[in-house]
Design a protein around this motif. Sequence first.
Motif, PDB file in Angstrom:
ATOM      1  N   SER A 104       1.057  -1.483   0.456  1.00 34.19           N
ATOM      2  CA  SER A 104      -0.005  -0.124   0.037  1.00 34.19           C
ATOM      3  C   SER A 104       0.783   1.220  -0.086  1.00 34.19           C
ATOM      4  N   ALA A 105       1.802   1.236   0.230  1.00 32.86           N
ATOM      5  CA  ALA A 105       2.981   2.711   0.629  1.00 32.86           C
ATOM      6  C   ALA A 105       2.739   3.284  -0.972  1.00 32.86           C
ATOM      7  N   ALA A 106       3.534   2.497  -2.231  1.00 36.04           N
ATOM      8  CA  ALA A 106       3.240   3.412  -3.199  1.00 36.04           C
ATOM      9  C   ALA A 106       2.107   3.524  -3.429  1.00 36.04           C
ATOM     10  N   THR A 107       0.762   3.172  -3.338  1.00 37.64           N
ATOM     11  CA  THR A 107      -0.405   4.066  -3.732  1.00 37.64           C
ATOM     12  C   THR A 107      -0.554   5.230  -2.405  1.00 37.64           C
ATOM     13  N   TYR A 108       0.444   5.563  -1.170  1.00 38.65           N
ATOM     14  CA  TYR A 108      -0.107   6.083  -0.151  1.00 38.65           C
ATOM     15  C   TYR A 108       0.487   7.226  -0.942  1.00 38.65           C
ATOM     16  N   PHE A 109       1.693   6.914  -1.093  1.00 36.56           N
ATOM     17  CA  PHE A 109       2.763   8.342  -1.741  1.00 36.56           C
ATOM     18  C   PHE A 109       1.993   8.838  -2.984  1.00 36.56           C
ATOM     19  N   HIS A 110       1.652   8.040  -3.803  1.00 39.88           N
ATOM     20  CA  HIS A 110       1.382   8.295  -5.214  1.00 39.88           C
ATOM     21  C   HIS A 110       0.438   9.824  -4.398  1.00 39.88           C
ATOM     22  N   GLU A 111      -1.002   9.181  -3.938  1.00 40.23           N
ATOM     23  CA  GLU A 111      -2.216  10.027  -4.402  1.00 40.23           C
ATOM     24  C   GLU A 111      -1.468  10.899  -2.820  1.00 40.23           C
ATOM     25  N   GLU A 112      -0.628  10.895  -1.359  1.00 40.50           N
ATOM     26  CA  GLU A 112      -0.753  11.390  -1.284  1.00 40.50           C
ATOM     27  C   GLU A 112       0.245  13.009  -1.373  1.00 40.50           C
ATOM     28  N   PHE A 113       1.154  12.515  -2.123  1.00 43.78           N
ATOM     29  CA  PHE A 113       2.155  13.963  -2.662  1.00 43.78           C
ATOM     30  C   PHE A 113       2.144  13.516  -4.019  1.00 43.78           C
ATOM     31  N   ASN A 114       1.389  13.555  -5.117  1.00 45.62           N
ATOM     32  CA  ASN A 114       0.948  13.365  -6.137  1.00 45.62           C
ATOM     33  C   ASN A 114       2.444  13.235  -6.424  1.00 45.62           C
ATOM     34  N   LEU A 115       2.955  12.304  -6.486  1.00 44.05           N
ATOM     35  CA  LEU A 115       4.404  11.310  -7.349  1.00 44.05           C
ATOM     36  C   LEU A 115       4.037  11.068  -8.033  1.00 44.05           C
ATOM     37  N   SER A 116       4.529  10.061  -9.369  1.00 41.72           N
ATOM     38  CA  SER A 116       5.034   9.670  -9.958  1.00 41.72           C
ATOM     39  C   SER A 116       4.251   8.068  -9.976  1.00 41.72           C
ATOM     40  N   THR A 117       3.398   6.616 -10.610  1.00 40.85           N
ATOM     41  CA  THR A 117       4.149   5.820 -10.072  1.00 40.85           C
ATOM     42  C   THR A 117       6.132   5.117 -10.189  1.00 40.85           C
ATOM     43  N   GLU A 118       6.562   5.804 -10.944  1.00 32.70           N
ATOM     44  CA  GLU A 118       7.961   5.722 -10.862  1.00 32.70           C
ATOM     45  C   GLU A 118       8.543   6.079  -9.211  1.00 32.70           C
ATOM     46  N   LYS A 119       8.165   7.225  -9.450  1.00 33.32           N
ATOM     47  CA  LYS A 119       8.726   7.342  -8.170  1.00 33.32           C
ATOM     48  C   LYS A 119       8.291   7.275  -6.948  1.00 33.32           C
ATOM     49  N   ALA A 120       7.001   6.644  -7.129  1.00 33.47           N
ATOM     50  CA  ALA A 120       6.479   6.212  -5.033  1.00 33.47           C
ATOM     51  C   ALA A 120       6.905   5.182  -5.069  1.00 33.47           C
ATOM     52  N   ALA A 121       6.776   4.227  -5.910  1.00 36.56           N
ATOM     53  CA  ALA A 121       7.631   3.133  -6.260  1.00 36.56           C
ATOM     54  C   ALA A 121       9.079   2.864  -5.447  1.00 36.56           C
ATOM     55  N   ALA A 122       9.643   3.763  -6.158  1.00 37.43           N
ATOM     56  CA  ALA A 122      11.283   3.656  -5.836  1.00 37.43           C
ATOM     57  C   ALA A 122      11.449   4.330  -4.096  1.00 37.43           C
ATOM     58  N   ILE A 123      10.985   4.975  -3.479  1.00 40.77           N
ATOM     59  CA  ILE A 123      10.919   5.446  -2.534  1.00 40.77           C
ATOM     60  C   ILE A 123      10.181   3.829  -1.708  1.00 40.77           C
ATOM     61  N   THR A 124       9.158   3.537  -1.904  1.00 39.72           N
ATOM     62  CA  THR A 124       8.871   2.205  -0.884  1.00 39.72           C
ATOM     63  C   THR A 124       9.041   1.398  -1.063  1.00 39.72           C
ATOM     64  N   SER A 125      10.547   1.302  -2.345  1.00 40.71           N
ATOM     65  CA  SER A 125      11.047   0.199  -2.003  1.00 40.71           C
ATOM     66  C   SER A 125      12.386   0.227  -0.903  1.00 40.71           C
ATOM     67  N   ILE A 126      12.284   2.203  -0.302  1.00 41.52           N
ATOM     68  CA  ILE A 126      13.400   2.130   0.713  1.00 41.52           C
ATOM     69  C   ILE A 126      13.185   1.132   2.225  1.00 41.52           C
ATOM     70  N   PHE A 127      11.391   0.791   2.423  1.00 38.79           N
ATOM     71  CA  PHE A 127      10.912  -0.115   3.234  1.00 38.79           C
ATOM     72  C   PHE A 127      11.792  -1.277   3.108  1.00 38.79           C
ATOM     73  N   GLY A 128      11.782  -2.078   1.829  1.00 39.85           N
ATOM     74  CA  GLY A 128      11.387  -3.684   2.074  1.00 39.85           C
ATOM     75  C   GLY A 128      13.424  -3.554   1.886  1.00 39.85           C
ATOM     76  N   LEU A 129      14.486  -2.762   1.461  1.00 34.82           N
ATOM     77  CA  LEU A 129      15.557  -2.338   1.458  1.00 34.82           C
ATOM     78  C   LEU A 129      16.179  -2.967   2.721  1.00 34.82           C
ATOM     79  N   MET A 130      15.528  -1.643   4.138  1.00 30.53           N
ATOM     80  CA  MET A 130      15.658  -1.823   5.431  1.00 30.53           C
ATOM     81  C   MET A 130      16.179  -3.493   5.244  1.00 30.53           C
ATOM     82  N   ASN A 131      15.656  -4.271   5.278  1.00 33.62           N
ATOM     83  CA  ASN A 131      15.710  -5.212   5.608  1.00 33.62           C
ATOM     84  C   ASN A 131      17.188  -6.181   5.536  1.00 33.62           C
ATOM     85  N   ILE A 132      17.905  -5.381   4.511  1.00 34.06           N
ATOM     86  CA  ILE A 132      19.463  -5.353   4.101  1.00 34.06           C
ATOM     87  C   ILE A 132      20.357  -5.713   6.006  1.00 34.06           C
TER      88      ILE A 132
END
Length: 231
Positions: free
Chosen positions: A136-164
């Motif tokens: 859901s995070a990509a949708t949140y960033f897309h709708e809340e901050f009017n980001l493109s799908t590509e940018k919203a997905a890139a930001i959302t990836s931060i959440f999963g990448l912290m698993n490193i």
Amino acid sequence: CTFVMCQYWTTSMFTKEVAGSANAIAGGWGNLGGGATQILVGSVLFPLFKMFMSADMAWRTVSIVPAFVAFSTGFMILCISDDCPRGNFRELKRHGVMNHVSASASFHEVAMNFNTWLFFLQYACCFGVELTMNNSAATYFHEEFNLSTEKAAAITSIFGLMNIFARGLGGFISDKFNAKMGLRGRLIWQTTCLTMEASMILCFARAPNLGVSILILVFFSISVQAAEGST
């Protein structure tokens, strides 16, 4: 693709003194795929697919890629893996090394154990949150901050990448607490992680702008992954 099996295998292969770290590192690097998928599918493949079809069709079609990877990985594991370090259950049962227990009887025994439901709630509060954020995070960033799908997905990836590192860190600290205080130490550490996670959720929901939201997302993710590693 193999998360549940992976957690079972690491529990079987490592002693309780280091099982927390082993589970957390293996699970964390597996869940790292959630962040990688956000970038690969949302920020790399999706724009390429849009060159040949509409955005709606591209978003649906690009999902074939992770589906194919998941299916291929599952088939590979089925062909080359063993059920446990000693071999496959079928062979162990046939040679009398392992007792035969029906799936229904095993499920009933586990379901009637009160501790099972406590673990269910504990894990739902961390891993369940991660799944929700990945979806859901990509949708949140897309709708809340009017980001493109590509940018919203890139930001959302931060959440999963912290698993490193975050999930492995949670398991490592849990092992240290266990060495000093036993199971109570693990519970204290997990309670701490879940409390930090809850605080970050409240802060994330009230972030005033994109920059603050991303900053909180990082610490939110770290606390979630650490809680998972402590489980």
